[in-house]
Write an enzyme that holds these catalytic residues in place. Structure first.
Site, PDB file in Angstrom:
ATOM      1  CD  GLU A  37      -1.879   1.982   3.519  1.00 17.18           C
ATOM      2  OE1 GLU A  37      -2.281   2.995   3.476  1.00 17.18           O
ATOM      3  OE2 GLU A  37      -2.086   0.166   3.712  1.00 17.18           O
ATOM      4  CE  LYS A 126      -5.651   2.235   8.038  1.00 20.12           C
ATOM      5  NZ  LYS A 126      -5.384   2.594   7.588  1.00 20.12           N
TER       6      LYS A 126
END
Length: 205
Positions: A37, A126
């Site tokens: 990411e 998350k």
């Protein structure tokens, strides 16, 4: 639901620049990572992400973090990004990214936020910032979530405490400054990546 990479650790390369992006990404992938990411508050992310997609897009789940707008999702989709990570819950953004065939892992803290994200189609969650809540909180939150939802700890995850998050019910973690810091040598990143893979393997034995 099942997390789609073999190793449920996401390499967060915050602050990385286009002219230095290939070496750190190659290094973490050599260590066994298969999810990367690049946060959108990194310099010239619109150049960095296509570079690593071209080099590693067939081998790893690659995309962006700190995604805040549906317009950014569209830009990322045109690049070929497959992963969208957000710091918060925006159902419209989640639905839009899922409809474009992307894996979405939005940041949440409460049960309400978690279920709003799942209702919008998020494939993973998350818990952010994890260090502010602690493993006990995540364990309690997991008790009301569907068993098959992959939950990641992000924020304050270190080599020393990774096992605590796994034991609390997290499938894995997003790893930021303890894995990669903009500027330092690739050697440090290589050492940390290998150490995190080893720590994860030991945690799930």
């Amino acid at each position: 639901m099942q997390w789609q990479t073999e190793l449920p650790l996401i390499a967060i390369l915050r602050g990385i620049k286009p002219d230095e992006v290939l070496a750190p990404v190659g290094t973490v992938m050599d260590a066994g990572f298969d999810a990367v990411e690049i946060p959108l508050n990194s310099p010239q992310w619109e150049k960095s992400i296509p570079i690593i997609l071209q080099a590693y897009g067939e081998q790893a789940l690659i995309g962006a973090g700190t995604v805040l707008k549906t317009e950014q999702v569209d830009t990322l989709a045109r690049m070929g990004s497959k992963l969208i990570v957000t710091p918060n819950i925006q159902p419209e953004l989640i639905r839009h990214a899922v409809n474009l065939g992307m894996t979405v892992c939005p940041g949440c803290a409460t049960a309400s936020e978690a279920f709003n994200a799942l209702d919008a189609g998020a494939q993973a969650l998350k818990i952010f910032p994890s260090s502010a809540f602690g493993p006990a909180y995540i364990k309690a939150l997991k008790a009301v979530l569907p068993d098959d939802v992959p939950v990641f700890a992000v924020g304050g995850v270190t080599l020393e405490n990774l096992t605590e998050w796994i034991d609390a019910g997290c499938v894995g973690a997003g790893l930021g400054s303890d894995l990669y810091r903009a500027g330092p040598s690739v050697e440090r990143t290589a050492q940390q990546a290998a150490a995190f893979v080893k720590a994860y393997q030991e945690a799930v034995k």
